[in-house]
Design a protein around this motif. Structure first.
Motif, PDB file in Angstrom:
ATOM      1  N   GLN A 245       0.821  -1.215   0.000  1.00  0.00           N
ATOM      2  CA  GLN A 245       0.000   0.000   0.000  1.00  0.00           C
ATOM      3  C   GLN A 245       0.859   1.271   0.000  1.00  0.00           C
ATOM      4  O   GLN A 245       0.779   2.109   0.895  1.00  0.00           O
ATOM      5  CB  GLN A 245      -0.967  -0.015   1.181  1.00  0.00           C
ATOM      6  N   ILE A 246       1.691   1.402  -1.024  1.00  0.00           N
ATOM      7  CA  ILE A 246       2.512   2.604  -1.188  1.00  0.00           C
ATOM      8  C   ILE A 246       1.584   3.808  -1.214  1.00  0.00           C
ATOM      9  O   ILE A 246       0.567   3.813  -1.918  1.00  0.00           O
ATOM     10  CB  ILE A 246       3.325   2.544  -2.499  1.00  0.00           C
ATOM     11  N   ASP A 247       1.916   4.819  -0.450  1.00  0.00           N
ATOM     12  CA  ASP A 247       1.136   6.049  -0.423  1.00  0.00           C
ATOM     13  C   ASP A 247       1.113   6.656  -1.827  1.00  0.00           C
ATOM     14  O   ASP A 247       2.109   6.614  -2.545  1.00  0.00           O
ATOM     15  CB  ASP A 247       1.757   7.031   0.576  1.00  0.00           C
ATOM     16  N   GLU A 248      -0.026   7.188  -2.209  1.00  0.00           N
ATOM     17  CA  GLU A 248      -0.189   7.774  -3.550  1.00  0.00           C
ATOM     18  C   GLU A 248       0.915   8.784  -3.873  1.00  0.00           C
ATOM     19  O   GLU A 248       1.373   8.882  -5.006  1.00  0.00           O
ATOM     20  CB  GLU A 248      -1.565   8.436  -3.650  1.00  0.00           C
ATOM     21  N   LYS A 249       1.369   9.523  -2.872  1.00  0.00           N
ATOM     22  CA  LYS A 249       2.420  10.519  -3.085  1.00  0.00           C
ATOM     23  C   LYS A 249       3.771   9.876  -3.372  1.00  0.00           C
ATOM     24  O   LYS A 249       4.636  10.510  -3.968  1.00  0.00           O
ATOM     25  CB  LYS A 249       2.534  11.427  -1.862  1.00  0.00           C
ATOM     26  N   GLU A 250       3.974   8.633  -2.929  1.00  0.00           N
ATOM     27  CA  GLU A 250       5.255   7.947  -3.116  1.00  0.00           C
ATOM     28  C   GLU A 250       5.346   7.211  -4.446  1.00  0.00           C
ATOM     29  O   GLU A 250       6.434   6.812  -4.866  1.00  0.00           O
ATOM     30  CB  GLU A 250       5.484   6.942  -1.986  1.00  0.00           C
ATOM     31  N   ILE A 251       4.207   6.987  -5.099  1.00  0.00           N
ATOM     32  CA  ILE A 251       4.214   6.265  -6.370  1.00  0.00           C
ATOM     33  C   ILE A 251       4.931   7.110  -7.414  1.00  0.00           C
ATOM     34  O   ILE A 251       4.600   8.272  -7.628  1.00  0.00           O
ATOM     35  CB  ILE A 251       2.786   5.930  -6.839  1.00  0.00           C
ATOM     36  N   LYS A 252       5.937   6.498  -8.061  1.00  0.00           N
ATOM     37  CA  LYS A 252       6.684   7.193  -9.114  1.00  0.00           C
ATOM     38  C   LYS A 252       6.429   6.583 -10.484  1.00  0.00           C
ATOM     39  O   LYS A 252       6.591   7.258 -11.498  1.00  0.00           O
ATOM     40  CB  LYS A 252       8.184   7.135  -8.815  1.00  0.00           C
ATOM     41  N   THR A 253       6.056   5.291 -10.501  1.00  0.00           N
ATOM     42  CA  THR A 253       5.980   4.576 -11.767  1.00  0.00           C
ATOM     43  C   THR A 253       4.813   3.604 -11.787  1.00  0.00           C
ATOM     44  O   THR A 253       4.472   3.001 -10.773  1.00  0.00           O
ATOM     45  CB  THR A 253       7.278   3.773 -11.994  1.00  0.00           C
ATOM     46  N   TYR A 254       4.204   3.477 -12.973  1.00  0.00           N
ATOM     47  CA  TYR A 254       3.231   2.419 -13.237  1.00  0.00           C
ATOM     48  C   TYR A 254       3.887   1.424 -14.186  1.00  0.00           C
ATOM     49  O   TYR A 254       4.457   1.818 -15.209  1.00  0.00           O
ATOM     50  CB  TYR A 254       1.969   2.974 -13.888  1.00  0.00           C
ATOM     51  N   ILE A 255       3.806   0.143 -13.842  1.00  0.00           N
ATOM     52  CA  ILE A 255       4.313  -0.916 -14.715  1.00  0.00           C
ATOM     53  C   ILE A 255       3.092  -1.646 -15.249  1.00  0.00           C
ATOM     54  O   ILE A 255       2.353  -2.286 -14.491  1.00  0.00           O
ATOM     55  CB  ILE A 255       5.266  -1.890 -13.977  1.00  0.00           C
ATOM     56  N   ILE A 256       2.860  -1.529 -16.541  1.00  0.00           N
ATOM     57  CA  ILE A 256       1.684  -2.121 -17.167  1.00  0.00           C
ATOM     58  C   ILE A 256       2.054  -3.503 -17.691  1.00  0.00           C
ATOM     59  O   ILE A 256       3.013  -3.650 -18.455  1.00  0.00           O
ATOM     60  CB  ILE A 256       1.156  -1.227 -18.305  1.00  0.00           C
ATOM     61  N   THR A 257       1.288  -4.507 -17.249  1.00  0.00           N
ATOM     62  CA  THR A 257       1.498  -5.879 -17.727  1.00  0.00           C
ATOM     63  C   THR A 257       0.260  -6.307 -18.495  1.00  0.00           C
ATOM     64  O   THR A 257      -0.687  -5.541 -18.657  1.00  0.00           O
ATOM     65  CB  THR A 257       1.751  -6.854 -16.554  1.00  0.00           C
TER      66      THR A 257
ATOM     67  N   ILE B 118      -1.780  -3.473 -13.535  1.00  0.00           N
ATOM     68  CA  ILE B 118      -0.839  -2.359 -13.439  1.00  0.00           C
ATOM     69  C   ILE B 118      -0.251  -2.428 -12.041  1.00  0.00           C
ATOM     70  O   ILE B 118      -0.982  -2.526 -11.054  1.00  0.00           O
ATOM     71  CB  ILE B 118      -1.526  -0.998 -13.650  1.00  0.00           C
ATOM     72  N   TYR B 119       1.060  -2.420 -11.960  1.00  0.00           N
ATOM     73  CA  TYR B 119       1.763  -2.427 -10.683  1.00  0.00           C
ATOM     74  C   TYR B 119       2.275  -1.023 -10.408  1.00  0.00           C
ATOM     75  O   TYR B 119       2.658  -0.310 -11.336  1.00  0.00           O
ATOM     76  CB  TYR B 119       2.949  -3.400 -10.721  1.00  0.00           C
ATOM     77  N   THR B 120       2.285  -0.641  -9.142  1.00  0.00           N
ATOM     78  CA  THR B 120       2.856   0.643  -8.764  1.00  0.00           C
ATOM     79  C   THR B 120       4.239   0.413  -8.173  1.00  0.00           C
ATOM     80  O   THR B 120       4.522  -0.650  -7.638  1.00  0.00           O
ATOM     81  CB  THR B 120       1.980   1.363  -7.722  1.00  0.00           C
ATOM     82  N   SER B 121       5.090   1.422  -8.304  1.00  0.00           N
ATOM     83  CA  SER B 121       6.435   1.323  -7.749  1.00  0.00           C
ATOM     84  C   SER B 121       6.882   2.688  -7.251  1.00  0.00           C
ATOM     85  O   SER B 121       6.515   3.717  -7.828  1.00  0.00           O
ATOM     86  CB  SER B 121       7.416   0.827  -8.814  1.00  0.00           C
ATOM     87  N   ASN B 122       7.669   2.667  -6.193  1.00  0.00           N
ATOM     88  CA  ASN B 122       8.251   3.919  -5.701  1.00  0.00           C
ATOM     89  C   ASN B 122       9.650   4.121  -6.266  1.00  0.00           C
ATOM     90  O   ASN B 122      10.378   4.994  -5.826  1.00  0.00           O
ATOM     91  CB  ASN B 122       8.249   3.965  -4.171  1.00  0.00           C
ATOM     92  N   ILE B 123      10.015   3.329  -7.261  1.00  0.00           N
ATOM     93  CA  ILE B 123      11.290   3.461  -7.973  1.00  0.00           C
ATOM     94  C   ILE B 123      11.010   4.189  -9.288  1.00  0.00           C
ATOM     95  O   ILE B 123      10.006   3.925  -9.950  1.00  0.00           O
ATOM     96  CB  ILE B 123      11.924   2.076  -8.239  1.00  0.00           C
TER      97      ILE B 123
END
Length: 90
Positions: free
Chosen positions: A49-61, A65-70
């Motif tokens: 549950q990464i905070d919405e503000k921490e999400i930097k990237t969406y990885i679409i499969t 869709i995965y979220t990442s803070n990288i």
């Protein structure tokens, strides 16, 4: 091969369709609508549950869709580095 996207999560590289910067995605109406639709369908996987503000990237499969803070550039570099390493063994 797998791509580590943070928060102890790795996904198969062959399932990745796109690596999208969150900030950039906000400029495209179509991309923003696609992500909103996937959220409504429950197809967004947000590890730990990464905070919405921490999400930097969406990885679409192909399914989610995965979220990442990288950052997307770091994930893209990791992916390319793995592909180059794999070519040395072929």
């Amino acid at each position: 091969m797998f791509l580590h996207i943070g928060k102890n999560l790795a996904i198969p590289v062959n399932k990745i369709i796109a690596i999208v910067d969150k900030e950039t995605s906000l400029y495209s109406y179509d991309t923003k609508m696609f992500i909103d639709i996937m959220k409504k369908k429950g197809n967004i996987y947000n590890p730990d549950q990464i905070d919405e503000k921490e999400i930097k990237t969406y990885i679409i499969t192909d399914n989610n869709i995965y979220t990442s803070n990288i950052s997307s550039s770091t994930l893209f570099k990791r992916n390319n580095k793995m592909k180059k390493s794999a070519n040395h063994f072929i």
